[in-house]
Design an enzyme around this catalytic site. Structure first.
Site, short mmCIF file in Angstrom:
data_model
loop_
_atom_site.label_atom_id
_atom_site.label_comp_id
_atom_site.label_asym_id
_atom_site.label_seq_id
_atom_site.Cartn_x
_atom_site.Cartn_y
_atom_site.Cartn_z
N SER A 1 0.83 -1.22 0.00
CA SER A 1 0.00 0.00 0.00
C SER A 1 0.86 1.26 0.00
O SER A 1 0.60 2.20 -0.76
CB SER A 1 -0.98 0.00 1.19
OG SER A 1 -0.32 -0.27 2.40
N HIS B 1 -1.93 -8.91 1.67
CA HIS B 1 -1.62 -7.68 2.42
C HIS B 1 -2.78 -7.42 3.39
O HIS B 1 -3.05 -8.25 4.25
CB HIS B 1 -1.39 -6.56 1.38
CG HIS B 1 -0.83 -5.28 1.92
ND1 HIS B 1 -0.18 -5.17 3.11
CD2 HIS B 1 -0.85 -4.01 1.40
CE1 HIS B 1 0.20 -3.92 3.32
NE2 HIS B 1 -0.21 -3.19 2.29
N HIS C 1 5.81 -12.81 7.41
CA HIS C 1 6.00 -11.41 7.02
C HIS C 1 7.20 -11.30 6.09
O HIS C 1 8.16 -12.07 6.22
CB HIS C 1 6.22 -10.51 8.25
CG HIS C 1 5.93 -9.08 7.97
ND1 HIS C 1 6.87 -8.22 7.47
CD2 HIS C 1 4.77 -8.38 8.06
CE1 HIS C 1 6.30 -7.03 7.29
NE2 HIS C 1 5.03 -7.10 7.62
N ARG D 1 2.82 -4.97 16.90
CA ARG D 1 1.42 -4.54 16.77
C ARG D 1 0.48 -5.68 17.18
O ARG D 1 -0.63 -5.45 17.61
CB ARG D 1 1.15 -4.09 15.33
CG ARG D 1 2.08 -2.97 14.86
CD ARG D 1 1.95 -2.71 13.38
NE ARG D 1 2.24 -3.90 12.59
CZ ARG D 1 2.01 -4.03 11.30
NH1 ARG D 1 1.47 -3.03 10.62
NH2 ARG D 1 2.30 -5.15 10.65
N ASP E 1 -2.28 -8.99 11.78
CA ASP E 1 -3.60 -9.48 11.39
C ASP E 1 -4.05 -10.70 12.19
O ASP E 1 -5.23 -11.04 12.20
CB ASP E 1 -3.61 -9.82 9.90
CG ASP E 1 -3.37 -8.58 9.06
OD1 ASP E 1 -3.88 -7.52 9.44
OD2 ASP E 1 -2.68 -8.67 8.03
N1 CMX Z 1 1.29 -19.99 6.01
C1 CMX Z 1 1.75 -20.96 5.18
N2 CMX Z 1 2.79 -20.77 4.35
C2 CMX Z 1 3.41 -19.58 4.41
C3 CMX Z 1 3.01 -18.57 5.30
C4 CMX Z 1 1.89 -18.79 6.11
N3 CMX Z 1 1.40 -17.87 6.92
N4 CMX Z 1 3.83 -17.50 5.13
C5 CMX Z 1 4.72 -17.85 4.18
N5 CMX Z 1 4.45 -19.11 3.74
C6 CMX Z 1 5.11 -19.81 2.64
C7 CMX Z 1 4.95 -18.99 1.36
O1 CMX Z 1 3.69 -19.24 0.75
C8 CMX Z 1 6.12 -19.47 0.55
O2 CMX Z 1 5.79 -20.75 0.02
P1 CMX Z 1 6.23 -21.16 -1.48
O3 CMX Z 1 7.73 -21.03 -1.49
O4 CMX Z 1 5.74 -22.55 -1.60
O5 CMX Z 1 5.55 -20.17 -2.37
C9 CMX Z 1 7.20 -19.68 1.61
O6 CMX Z 1 6.50 -19.83 2.85
C10 CMX Z 1 8.17 -18.56 1.72
O7 CMX Z 1 7.47 -17.36 1.97
P2 CMX Z 1 8.17 -16.20 2.80
O8 CMX Z 1 9.39 -15.77 2.05
O9 CMX Z 1 8.34 -16.62 4.21
O10 CMX Z 1 7.06 -15.05 2.81
P3 CMX Z 1 6.89 -13.89 1.75
O11 CMX Z 1 7.82 -12.77 2.10
O12 CMX Z 1 6.92 -14.40 0.36
O13 CMX Z 1 5.40 -13.45 2.06
C11 CMX Z 1 3.54 -12.94 3.42
C12 CMX Z 1 5.06 -12.78 3.24
C13 CMX Z 1 3.09 -12.04 4.56
C14 CMX Z 1 2.83 -12.49 2.14
C15 CMX Z 1 3.27 -14.41 3.73
O14 CMX Z 1 3.90 -14.76 4.94
C16 CMX Z 1 1.79 -14.69 3.81
O15 CMX Z 1 1.16 -14.88 2.76
N6 CMX Z 1 1.20 -14.73 5.07
C17 CMX Z 1 -0.21 -14.95 5.22
C18 CMX Z 1 -0.98 -13.69 4.81
C19 CMX Z 1 -0.78 -12.55 5.78
O16 CMX Z 1 -0.86 -12.72 6.98
N7 CMX Z 1 -0.56 -11.37 5.21
C20 CMX Z 1 -0.50 -10.14 6.02
C21 CMX Z 1 0.89 -9.57 6.13
C22 CMX Z 1 0.87 -8.23 6.84
C23 CMX Z 1 0.43 -7.17 5.90
O17 CMX Z 1 1.10 -6.94 4.87
O18 CMX Z 1 -0.60 -6.57 6.13
#
Ligand code: CMX
Length: 453
Positions: free
Chosen positions: A247, A277, A324, A333, A379
């Protein structure tokens, strides 16, 4: 001193610092970019400067140098409140100075003065199909205000006049637009809520309540002092998370084309509406309710929950609220809301589930070996608190996140213009170009580092 004067008094020194860095060290390398980063969402590439806030992977967010507990301690509060007025936070983010009580109240008074929302904005919201997602309505309502942008109007005049708005003054009109937009956010968000889930009423802004208190009052929670305080907390902690999140980055990018605050913040909200996000806010509560239902409405044992979560994660399910892109620890938070919940709703069944998931899930995620941060982000608990206080319509939660986030987005925009940042235009490559580059190199695979034992 008001925000405008405070920024103006600091600007010569800021401009001098930036110009020295650019002039003397313009060619100094800050970092390098790997193939993995190019394909991997430019993760971790240091391509931006933002002085509004900084996320330390192991400590979490600092807003203008202050941690979340410090922000809560140091910012002025209305009598009887546990959490500060957003007016003080806006002052801090914009003016890079902790405000006095009077300075925070001055912001609050200005928001009250500017809070009236033009009728066509309500018409715009009403014109969408009834089941439209609240974030779509929110973004559209912000766009509907663009017509009133002082910056866009003054910039247009500049094109046709020799003594038009100088570039050095762009920030002033972006600040005027920012304050005007922020003033209307409680009214816009609450109208969306009331139209979709209550009686459709338009509740007038009250001069005797602060911005956060007004938001609570406008969604029908005026009689609940604790919820008003929770609203204040929520609206402060979601305001900013440095410049690289979707954002903030989007709003900053759009505004670099000299699109005004309304165009830029609406774009930022469209990014916030994505499930990876801000939408994780609503998805997390939906997920918690599903887990609860799976266990027949009861709190599972630790072992049963671990088995269930392991199965979900091993099946490739994404658990909202965990992980994250930058943080490598529990999000502060999350922690501040966790403490609030322990104090005021320890027996709440959804909160008890939040607590149990927090105890069990990090180890399960860490065992995958691929999740870089197995800890909860903000979240993971937001929704549980809102749900407890009767704001049960979880597709509204991201709008609340958006109301708060715009405090940060506007500060980024005002300072980008104040420091004369140009239009953003990174360079892209093609896959054949990278293949050609790698043809001459030795393989250098990425080494994954486990984050938890
Ligand atoms: N549950 C299961 N698997 C997860 C996970 C979770 N909460 N978080 C990361 N992973 C997985 C990813 O899908 C990725 O898998 P692949 O390699 O098979 O694609 C792997 O772990 C590596 O991901 P990462 O490098 O640890 O995380 P990213 O930096 O790519 O993504 C985020 C970060 C937040 C998008 C991810 O952790 C996620 O999707 N979390 C759940 C959604 C969420 O809570 N989003 C809110 C974040 C806060 C915000 O921005 O508002």
């Amino acid at each position: 001193m008001n925000i405008h004067d405070r920024i103006a008094s600091q600007l010569p020194a800021w401009r001098e610092r930036v110009s020295r860095l650019r002039k003397e060290f313009g060619a100094l390398k800050v970092g390098e970019v790997t193939v993995e980063q190019i394909y991997g969402g430019i993760r971790g590439v240091q391509i931006q400067v933002s002085d509004i806030s900084y996320v330390d992977p192991l400590e979490g967010i600092r807003l203008r140098g202050y941690s979340i507990p410090e922000v809560i301690d140091y910012l002025p509060k209305v009598p009887g409140a546990e959490f500060p007025m957003a007016g003080g936070l806006y002052y801090l983010l914009m003016a890079d100075t902790l405000p006095t009580e009077e300075e925070a109240l001055e912001v609050e008074r200005e928001w009250c003065r500017l809070s009236e929302i033009p009728g066509h904005v309500y018409d715009t919201i009403r014109s969408f199909p009834a089941d439209t997602h609240p974030m779509t309505l929110f973004s559209a309502a912000i766009l509907a205000l663009q017509h009133y942008s002082e910056f866009a109007n003054r910039y247009a005049e500049r094109m046709y006049s020799d003594d038009g708005l100088p570039k050095a003054d762009f920030w002033k009109y972006n600040l005027i637009d920012s304050t005007s937009l922020v003033a209307k956010l409680p009214g816009i968000a609450s109208y969306i809520y009331n139209l979709k889930y209550r009686n459709g009423e338009i509740v007038p802004y009250r001069a005797d309540l602060d911005w956060g208190g007004n938001f609570a009052n406008m969604i029908g929670k005026g009689g609940d002092a604790r919820y008003q305080d929770l609203a204040r907390l929520f609206l402060i902690i979601h305001s900013d998370h440095e410049g690289g999140n979707v954002s903030a980055h989007t709003a900053h990018l759009v505004s670099s084309a000299l699109s005004d605050v309304y165009l830029s913040c609406s774009a930022g909200m469209n990014g916030l509406a994505g499930p990876l996000h801000g939408l994780a806010n609503q998805e997390c509560l939906r997920w918690l309710l599903n887990v609860r239902e799976h266990f027949g409405g009861n709190l599972p044992t630790r072992e049963d929950l671990r088995a269930y979560l392991s199965q979900q994660v091993n099946n490739g399910k994404l658990i909202p609220g965990y992980g994250h892109a930058v943080l490598r620890t529990t999000d502060p938070r999350f922690t501040v809301q966790f403490e609030f919940a322990k104090k005021y709703l320890a027996d709440d069944p959804i909160f008890q589930l939040v607590r149990l998931v927090y105890e069990v899930l990090p180890a399960v995620l860490a065992q995958t070996g691929k999740v870089k941060n197995p800890w909860p982000n903000v979240d993971a608990i937001n929704g549980a608190l809102q749900y407890h206080f009767g704001v049960t319509q979880f597709d509204f939660y991201t709008v609340m996140f958006g109301v708060s986030r715009i405090l940060g987005l506007t500060a980024h925009i005002v300072w980008a213009r104040a420091l004369g940042k140009p239009i953003e235009r990174p360079k892209s490559l093609t896959t054949p170009m990278l293949e050609e580059l790698t043809a001459k190199a030795q393989p250098v695979p990425v080494v994954r580092v486990p984050v938890l034992d």
